[in-house]
Write a protein that holds these residues in place. Structure first.
Motif, PDB file in Angstrom:
ATOM      1  N   UNK A  93     -11.743  32.022  76.017  1.00  0.00           N
ATOM      2  CA  UNK A  93     -10.952  33.066  76.671  1.00  0.00           C
ATOM      3  C   UNK A  93     -11.776  33.606  77.817  1.00  0.00           C
ATOM      4  N   UNK A  94     -11.178  33.652  79.028  1.00  0.00           N
ATOM      5  CA  UNK A  94     -11.920  34.023  80.231  1.00  0.00           C
ATOM      6  C   UNK A  94     -11.129  35.044  81.046  1.00  0.00           C
ATOM      7  N   UNK A  95     -11.402  36.320  80.850  1.00  0.00           N
ATOM      8  CA  UNK A  95     -10.741  37.339  81.660  1.00  0.00           C
ATOM      9  C   UNK A  95     -11.596  37.712  82.871  1.00  0.00           C
ATOM     10  N   UNK A  96     -10.951  38.166  83.910  1.00  0.00           N
ATOM     11  CA  UNK A  96     -11.624  38.776  85.051  1.00  0.00           C
ATOM     12  C   UNK A  96     -11.240  40.252  85.058  1.00  0.00           C
ATOM     13  N   UNK A  97     -12.254  41.105  85.184  1.00  0.00           N
ATOM     14  CA  UNK A  97     -12.040  42.536  85.310  1.00  0.00           C
ATOM     15  C   UNK A  97     -12.459  42.954  86.707  1.00  0.00           C
ATOM     16  N   UNK A  98     -11.807  43.978  87.228  1.00  0.00           N
ATOM     17  CA  UNK A  98     -12.256  44.539  88.483  1.00  0.00           C
ATOM     18  C   UNK A  98     -12.564  46.018  88.295  1.00  0.00           C
ATOM     19  N   UNK A  99     -13.465  46.497  89.148  1.00  0.00           N
ATOM     20  CA  UNK A  99     -13.917  47.865  89.032  1.00  0.00           C
ATOM     21  C   UNK A  99     -14.077  48.454  90.431  1.00  0.00           C
ATOM     22  N   UNK A 100     -13.341  49.517  90.695  1.00  0.00           N
ATOM     23  CA  UNK A 100     -13.455  50.218  91.970  1.00  0.00           C
ATOM     24  C   UNK A 100     -14.561  51.254  91.858  1.00  0.00           C
ATOM     25  N   UNK A 101     -15.148  51.639  92.990  1.00  0.00           N
ATOM     26  CA  UNK A 101     -16.241  52.608  92.961  1.00  0.00           C
ATOM     27  C   UNK A 101     -15.875  53.867  92.184  1.00  0.00           C
ATOM     28  N   UNK A 102     -16.776  54.263  91.298  1.00  0.00           N
ATOM     29  CA  UNK A 102     -16.632  55.495  90.497  1.00  0.00           C
ATOM     30  C   UNK A 102     -15.437  55.429  89.534  1.00  0.00           C
ATOM     31  N   UNK A 103     -14.992  54.200  89.235  1.00  0.00           N
ATOM     32  CA  UNK A 103     -13.933  54.050  88.247  1.00  0.00           C
ATOM     33  C   UNK A 103     -14.372  53.122  87.122  1.00  0.00           C
ATOM     34  N   UNK A 104     -13.493  52.959  86.147  1.00  0.00           N
ATOM     35  CA  UNK A 104     -13.791  52.093  85.009  1.00  0.00           C
ATOM     36  C   UNK A 104     -13.300  50.678  85.284  1.00  0.00           C
ATOM     37  N   UNK A 105     -13.880  49.682  84.610  1.00  0.00           N
ATOM     38  CA  UNK A 105     -13.353  48.317  84.725  1.00  0.00           C
ATOM     39  C   UNK A 105     -11.935  48.248  84.159  1.00  0.00           C
ATOM     40  N   UNK A 106     -11.135  47.337  84.723  1.00  0.00           N
ATOM     41  CA  UNK A 106      -9.765  47.134  84.248  1.00  0.00           C
ATOM     42  C   UNK A 106      -9.442  45.651  84.344  1.00  0.00           C
ATOM     43  N   UNK A 107      -8.631  45.160  83.407  1.00  0.00           N
ATOM     44  CA  UNK A 107      -8.278  43.751  83.402  1.00  0.00           C
ATOM     45  C   UNK A 107      -7.447  43.394  84.626  1.00  0.00           C
ATOM     46  N   UNK A 108      -7.843  42.295  85.299  1.00  0.00           N
ATOM     47  CA  UNK A 108      -7.118  41.815  86.469  1.00  0.00           C
ATOM     48  C   UNK A 108      -6.263  40.602  86.109  1.00  0.00           C
ATOM     49  N   UNK A 109      -6.879  39.594  85.521  1.00  0.00           N
ATOM     50  CA  UNK A 109      -6.195  38.346  85.198  1.00  0.00           C
ATOM     51  C   UNK A 109      -7.052  37.585  84.203  1.00  0.00           C
ATOM     52  N   UNK A 110      -6.432  36.747  83.366  1.00  0.00           N
ATOM     53  CA  UNK A 110      -7.194  36.023  82.356  1.00  0.00           C
ATOM     54  C   UNK A 110      -6.636  34.610  82.181  1.00  0.00           C
ATOM     55  N   UNK A 111      -7.476  33.693  81.668  1.00  0.00           N
ATOM     56  CA  UNK A 111      -7.060  32.314  81.452  1.00  0.00           C
ATOM     57  C   UNK A 111      -7.653  31.786  80.154  1.00  0.00           C
ATOM     58  N   UNK A 112      -6.956  30.858  79.525  1.00  0.00           N
ATOM     59  CA  UNK A 112      -7.468  30.146  78.360  1.00  0.00           C
ATOM     60  C   UNK A 112      -7.609  28.674  78.724  1.00  0.00           C
ATOM     61  N   UNK A 113      -8.520  27.934  78.098  1.00  0.00           N
ATOM     62  CA  UNK A 113      -8.820  26.546  78.504  1.00  0.00           C
ATOM     63  C   UNK A 113      -7.661  25.571  78.397  1.00  0.00           C
ATOM     64  N   UNK A 114      -6.550  25.949  77.802  1.00  0.00           N
ATOM     65  CA  UNK A 114      -5.396  25.051  77.759  1.00  0.00           C
ATOM     66  C   UNK A 114      -4.792  24.873  79.152  1.00  0.00           C
ATOM     67  N   UNK A 115      -5.125  25.776  80.071  1.00  0.00           N
ATOM     68  CA  UNK A 115      -4.634  25.715  81.449  1.00  0.00           C
ATOM     69  C   UNK A 115      -5.813  25.519  82.391  1.00  0.00           C
TER      70      UNK A 115
END
Lengths: 113, 111
Positions: free
Chosen positions: B32-54
């Motif tokens: 399982x491989x998610x990407x999180x993004x984080x803006x300055x002075x904010x918390x990380x949040x989920x952006x997009x994720x992928x599983x190896x079947x794709x």
């Protein structure tokens, strides 16, 4: 209304003192996590929990304890704070361990003098 | 040893260009491989994720390309906007275990 809250938001502690960071979530998630974030290291997992009464060691648990007294609350405890523990601490909650979205709290900035 | 590696450490692109962020991992059992993004002075949040079947996952201007054989993945941000300026974290997990995060790539989009 924010689903994951942390307190305090900022904390200055003295070396050798005890520090407790608190986290509360209203997502009804089983799993909760504590991370620290330092420049150049990303997010590093300190402790996590599967549910009330459970705590597990993460990748960098030394110098930290955790407590999960209820589904909603997860605390991180620094019994003897050191300057190396100066960091930003994030709490997060999630449905299924590692495979569901984790929701992060606003963070606590801890400075140990 | 860092199990999830990201490059570059920072990246600057012009508005409208495509930003490419790279990630590699050690453990072939990660599923399982998610990407999180984080803006300055904010918390990380989920952006997009992928599983190896794709080998590809797309969400608007954000696309993950996944190469299981080489244990690499990349995040492409097409038509980059100044609002995309943030730090992007690649993460991985295996068998439902806790996420392991990379050290992040800071993206700056210049207008």
């Amino acid at each position: 209304e924010a689903a994951v809250t942390q307190s305090p938001r900022n904390k200055v502690a003295v070396t050798g003192g005890k520090v407790t960071l608190s986290c509360n979530q209203t997502n009804n998630h089983n799993n909760m996590y504590w991370y620290r974030q330092d420049t150049g290291h990303g997010l590093r997992l300190i402790h996590y929990s599967y549910g009330a009464g459970s705590t597990e060691k993460g990748d960098i648990p030394d110098g930290y304890k955790a407590s999960r007294p209820s589904q909603e609350n997860f605390s991180l405890i620094l019994e003897l704070a050191t300057p190396s523990q100066t960091s930003v601490y994030f709490c997060a909650s999630g449905d299924a361990l590692g495979r569901a979205e984790q929701f992060f709290g606003p963070g606590t900035r801890l400075t140990v003098l | 040893q860092q199990q999830v590696r990201q490059s570059p450490q920072s990246l600057t692109v012009w508005e409208g260009e495509t930003a490419i962020l790279n990630c590699s991992y050690e453990d072939s059992t990660f599923d399982y491989f998610p990407w999180y993004w984080q803006f300055p002075r904010e918390s990380p949040a989920l952006l997009i994720a992928i599983r190896p079947v794709s080998n590809k996952k797309e969400d608007g201007r954000f696309t993950i390309f996944f190469n299981k054989r080489e244990k690499k993945l990349s995040l492409h941000i097409t038509d980059s906007q100044p609002g995309d300026s943030a730090t992007y974290f690649c993460a991985a997990s295996q068998g439902g275990r806790a996420l392991i995060f990379g050290t992040g790539t800071t993206v700056s989009v210049s207008p």
